[in-house]
Each structure stands twice: as structure tokens, then as C-alpha cells.
Enzyme design. Structure first.
Site, PDB file in Angstrom:
ATOM      1  CB  CYS A 184      47.678 -45.473  40.523  1.00 11.87           C
ATOM      2  SG  CYS A 184      48.521 -44.502  39.407  1.00 11.87           S
ATOM      3  CB  THR A 224      50.084 -33.692  39.302  1.00 11.43           C
ATOM      4  OG1 THR A 224      49.986 -34.979  39.498  1.00 11.43           O
ATOM      5  CG2 THR A 224      49.057 -33.111  38.570  1.00 11.43           C
ATOM      6  CG  ASN A 253      52.606 -44.377  34.669  1.00 15.09           C
ATOM      7  OD1 ASN A 253      53.165 -44.026  33.684  1.00 15.09           O
ATOM      8  ND2 ASN A 253      51.340 -44.391  34.922  1.00 15.09           N
ATOM      9  CB  SER A 297      56.352 -37.907  42.501  1.00 17.28           C
ATOM     10  OG  SER A 297      55.177 -37.870  43.812  1.00 17.28           O
ATOM     11  CG  HIS A 299      53.296 -40.351  46.143  1.00 14.22           C
ATOM     12  ND1 HIS A 299      52.670 -41.585  45.830  1.00 14.22           N
ATOM     13  CD2 HIS A 299      53.422 -39.413  45.590  1.00 14.22           C
ATOM     14  CE1 HIS A 299      52.024 -41.114  44.828  1.00 14.22           C
ATOM     15  NE2 HIS A 299      52.439 -39.702  44.480  1.00 14.22           N
ATOM     16  CD  GLN A 343      56.067 -44.619  38.630  1.00 13.81           C
ATOM     17  OE1 GLN A 343      56.815 -45.546  39.543  1.00 13.81           O
ATOM     18  NE2 GLN A 343      54.959 -44.244  38.923  1.00 13.81           N
ATOM     19  CB  THR A 345      54.649 -20.923  54.098  1.00 15.93           C
ATOM     20  OG1 THR A 345      54.379 -19.494  54.158  1.00 15.93           O
ATOM     21  CG2 THR A 345      55.353 -21.363  55.493  1.00 15.93           C
TER      22      THR A 345
HETATM   23  N1  PMP Z   1      54.174 -38.933  36.334  1.00 15.25           N
HETATM   24  C1  PMP Z   1      54.271 -40.447  36.459  1.00 15.25           C
HETATM   25  C2  PMP Z   1      54.988 -41.240  35.387  1.00 15.25           C
HETATM   26  C3  PMP Z   1      53.506 -40.964  37.558  1.00 15.25           C
HETATM   27  O1  PMP Z   1      53.510 -42.210  37.816  1.00 15.25           O
HETATM   28  C4  PMP Z   1      52.709 -40.040  38.430  1.00 15.25           C
HETATM   29  C5  PMP Z   1      51.977 -40.707  39.703  1.00 15.25           C
HETATM   30  N2  PMP Z   1      50.970 -41.709  39.454  1.00 15.25           N
HETATM   31  C6  PMP Z   1      52.721 -38.694  38.280  1.00 15.25           C
HETATM   32  C7  PMP Z   1      53.680 -38.235  37.134  1.00 15.25           C
HETATM   33  C8  PMP Z   1      52.073 -37.838  39.314  1.00 15.25           C
HETATM   34  O2  PMP Z   1      52.972 -37.594  40.681  1.00 15.25           O
HETATM   35  P1  PMP Z   1      52.307 -36.983  41.746  1.00 15.25           P
HETATM   36  O3  PMP Z   1      51.388 -38.119  42.514  1.00 15.25           O
HETATM   37  O4  PMP Z   1      53.516 -36.764  42.649  1.00 15.25           O
HETATM   38  O5  PMP Z   1      51.410 -35.834  41.367  1.00 15.25           O
END
Ligand code: PMP
Length: 382
Positions: free
Chosen positions: A323, A81, A150, A198, A200, A178, A236
Site C-alpha cells: 500500500c 506518518t 498492518n 489515522s 482513513h 490499524q 490553520t
Molecule cells: N502505521 C501503520 C501501521 C499503517 O498501516 C499506516 C498506513 N499504511 C501508517 C502508519 C501511515 O498512516 P498514514 O497513511 O495516515 O500516513
């Protein structure tokens, strides 16, 4: 961790929402725990500081290697994001993008004062980028084109778009969140200027990501302050999160060898769903798609009902892109693709990963059978 396996999945549940967040990998957890005990600030010159710096730079190398970039191209951020906000608000005069981009691309693009050129989105989720030629006549033009969606998993022709954009002097940003570990990603050969990642989504921790920036591209610094991240993003470094990201990136690079097994599970799920409910629609089927993603609509059956019923049956899936907010409405992505509202309101996303097992798919299909049966019974009663 009673009842949970090595990646924190509760044995009693079936987790099929990897595109919302992938389970933390054991390698990432281990790397984070070790990094938490490193006392130094990565900017300090003493031995403790150098230890922290070494962790950050090792992780940067792993992230760069995963996407075919140079370590010096990778700037750590708090997630995709932030990376998307950074590039979208970098002072463009005109930004071209399709409505299937993630909110973290569309919202800052709309807010930054640039002229927005909406790109057409085909009924199969493919974005048309012929507008590049006309915006290329303008200074400060950017094309934002995600690598994979996504919700549907549909993969865009980013390399082709970037080649065209280069001819017309248009910058290209790709939200690649993704894709890594699910389809090959090569920053250099794609030829884009920037790419967001990202942790996660690839089994790293939440709250850490990166903007990959090609050599020579001058961007305004994201945050001003200290000289971290080569003066591009002050603050940091979050050493433990970065360590987890690096470990996840290293592991994700190996996932590509499992892609066909993942695809076989996903395809089995889709085949069974379609045979149980022939009226179901698998969105983007037949398009180049991520092997782990399935976007399925049972027209007339609101997605939230399906999600709740599946949750009660012990199975986690998403309704569209819920999500982000927990809210469920018509999916903007499917609406942008021109699908009817009854389909856009009905779509659920099933997304799996290398730890998904045959029995998870079997449980999903059993729950689907019950739901499809209920629908059939209701129809007979009505
Ligand atoms: N871009 C896409 C295509 C995503 O699927 C997501 C997460 N849903 C994001 C950006 C945002 O990533 P983050 O959770 O690291 O802010």
C-alpha cells in the site's frame, strides 16, 4: 454515484483492502461537505471562526472518546506518518523497536541519530520487549511498539510492555493505526505516552490523523508558527478533514459490536482457502489478531501474480505492505518474523470491514479456487 453503494464501493468490484484504506463512511462525507461551507478560520474570534472551532473541538472529543483519551491529549496531524515522525524525532538517545513496525516509524527512528536497539520478533509476529530493562538504564529511551500489525493483524502486548517500561523509566509510543473499531483501544489503560492514529483506516478521509500525547509529556512542537493545537503543531486547521475524522471516529466506536461478524467472514475465507490449497499458510493464525485481517501465502507463488489475478477477477487485495509504494518484494514484516523468503514473497493481505458481505467472500474463494486449480494443473503438466 452509479454502480457504487453508499460508501463508494463499486458494486462490480470486491474491495478487500481495508487495511490500506477503508472506504469513506457516509457520516464522514456528510460532515466534510458541511464543514467545507464554514468560512471561518478556527482561530478567529468572530461567529464564523467560532463555528469552525466548534467543528474542530467536537471532532477532537470524538477521536479522544474512541481511544479512551482526553480531548486535550489529541493533536491533529496530516496523518499517522506525520505523527510517527514527530515522536520518533523528538530527541531520543536510544529507541527500541522491532522490524515489523511500519516504515513511518522505522525510517524516522533510523534517521534521527538515536541508537537503535532491534527487538526480536517471534515466528508468530510477537515482539519481545525484555530489552526494556537494559535500555532503562539510559536517559532518553523510547520503546516503539505497534498495537496491531498492518500485514498480519497480530496484536502486541502493548499494555504489558508499557507497564514494564514505566518501571524502568522508558517512554512508550504505540502506532495504533490499524486498531480502532477493530479491537478495543484504551489510551489511558494501555499506559503508553503517545499513540498515533489515522482517519482513513477507520472510514475517514486520507491526509488527517493524530498524535495522542499523555498529559505532562513535553514534546518539541511539530511545526512552529501560529499557536494552533496548543502551540504543538502550527498551521490553520484542516477543518473539513478534521470533521470527517471526528464523524468516522464516532462511527468506528460502534464497529466493535460488528467485530464477531467480521471475524466469522474472515475465518470462513481462511477455512475455504486452506481446504482449497492445504499448502497455503495463514500467517499469525492462533495469535491474538485483528478480526478483519488475513495474511495468506501460497509458497512459491509470487504475491504480485496473485494480486494481479485477483484484480482481473474484480477483487482488490494487497501484496504485503505494498500500500505504501506499489512495489512488491519480500515482505519486511514476514522476513522479520523469520519466515522463509518463498513465504515472505508469496504473502497477500486480505483485509475486510463491516461493509464486507458474504458474497464478497464467496467471490474471493471462487477466484482462489481458479488460481489454486491453475497451480495444480501446472504441477501435473510439469
Ligand atoms: N502505521 C501503520 C501501521 C499503517 O498501516 C499506516 C498506513 N499504511 C501508517 C502508519 C501511515 O498512516 P498514514 O497513511 O495516515 O500516513
Amino acid at each position: 454515484m452509479s454502480g457504487a453503494n453508499a460508501i463508494g464501493l463499486d458494486g462490480a468490484r470486491v474491495y478487500l483492502d481495508w487495511n490500506a484504506s477503508a472506504p469513506l463512511r457516509p457520516e464522514a462525507r456528510e460532515a466534510m461537505l458541511a464543514a467545507l461551507d464554514v468560512v471561518g478560520n478556527a482561530s478567529s474570534v468572530h461567529a464564523e471562526g467560532r463555528r469552525a472551532r466548534a467543528i474542530v473541538e467536537t471532532a477532537r472529543e470524538a477521536v479522544a472518546a474512541l481511544v479512551g483519551a482526553k480531548p486535550s491529549d489529541v493533536v491533529f496531524t496530516s496523518g499517522a506518518t506525520e505523527a510517527n515522525n514527530w515522536i520518533m524525532s523528538a530527541g531520543w538517545d536510544v529507541i527500541a523497536l522491532g522490524d515489523i513496525e511500519h516504515d513511518s516509524v522505522r525510517a524516522p527512528a533510523r534517521a534521527c541519530g538515536a541508537e537503535i536497539i532491534g527487538l526480536t520478533v517471534g515466528e508468530h509476529g510477537d515482539v519481545g520487549f525484555s530489552a526494556i530493562e537494559s535500555i532503562g538504564k539510559r536517559d532518553g529511551a523510547l520503546l516503539a511498539l505497534q498495537l496491531a500489525n498492518n500485514e498480519t493483524g497480530v496484536i502486541q502486548a502493548v499494555g504489558e510492555a508499557a507497564a514494564l517500561a514505566r518501571r524502568f523509566g522508558v517512554g512508550v509510543h504505540s502506532d495504533a493505526v490499524q486498531a480502532p473499531g477493530r479491537t478495543p483501544v484504551d489510551f489511558r489503560s494501555l499506559g503508553v505516552d503517545t499513540m498515533s492514529l489515522s482517519a482513513h483506516k477507520m472510514g475517514g478521509p486520507k491526509g488527517i490523523g493524530a498524535l495522542v500525547i499523555r498529559d505532562g509529556l513535553e514534546l518539541p512542537a511539530r511545526l512552529l508558527g501560529g499557536g494552533q493545537e496548543r502551540r504543538r503543531r502550527a498551521g490553520t486547521e484542516n477543518v473539513a478533514a478534521i470533521a470527517g475524522f471526528g464523524a468516522a471516529a464516532k462511527a468506528a466506536a460502534r464497529d466493535l459490536t460488528d467485530v464477531e461478524a467480521v471475524r466469522a467472514l474472515r475465518d470462513r475465507l481462511e477455512c475455504e482457502v486452506l481446504s482449497l490449497s492445504p499448502e497455503a499458510i495463514v500467517v499469525g493464525r492462533g495469535m491474538p489478531r485483528l478480526a478483519n485481517t488475513s495474511c495468506i501465502a501460497l509458497p512459491g507463488r509470487p504475491a504480485e501474480t496473485l494480486v494481479i489475478n485477483l484484480d482481473l477477477a474484480g477483487i482488490a487485495v494487497s501484496a504485503g505492505a505494498a500500500c505504501s509504494s506499489g512495489k512488491v518484494g519480500a515482505s519486511t514484516v514476514l522476513t522479520a518474523m523469520g519466515l522463509p523468503e518463498e513465504v515472505a514473497r508469496a504473502a497477500i493481505r486480505v483485509s475486510i470491514g463491516p461493509a464486507t458481505r458474504e458474497e464478497d467472500i464467496t467471490r474471493f474463494c471462487a477466484a482462489w479456487r481458479t488460481m489454486a486449480g491453475e497451480r495444480h494443473e501446472k504441477k501435473l503438466v510439469a
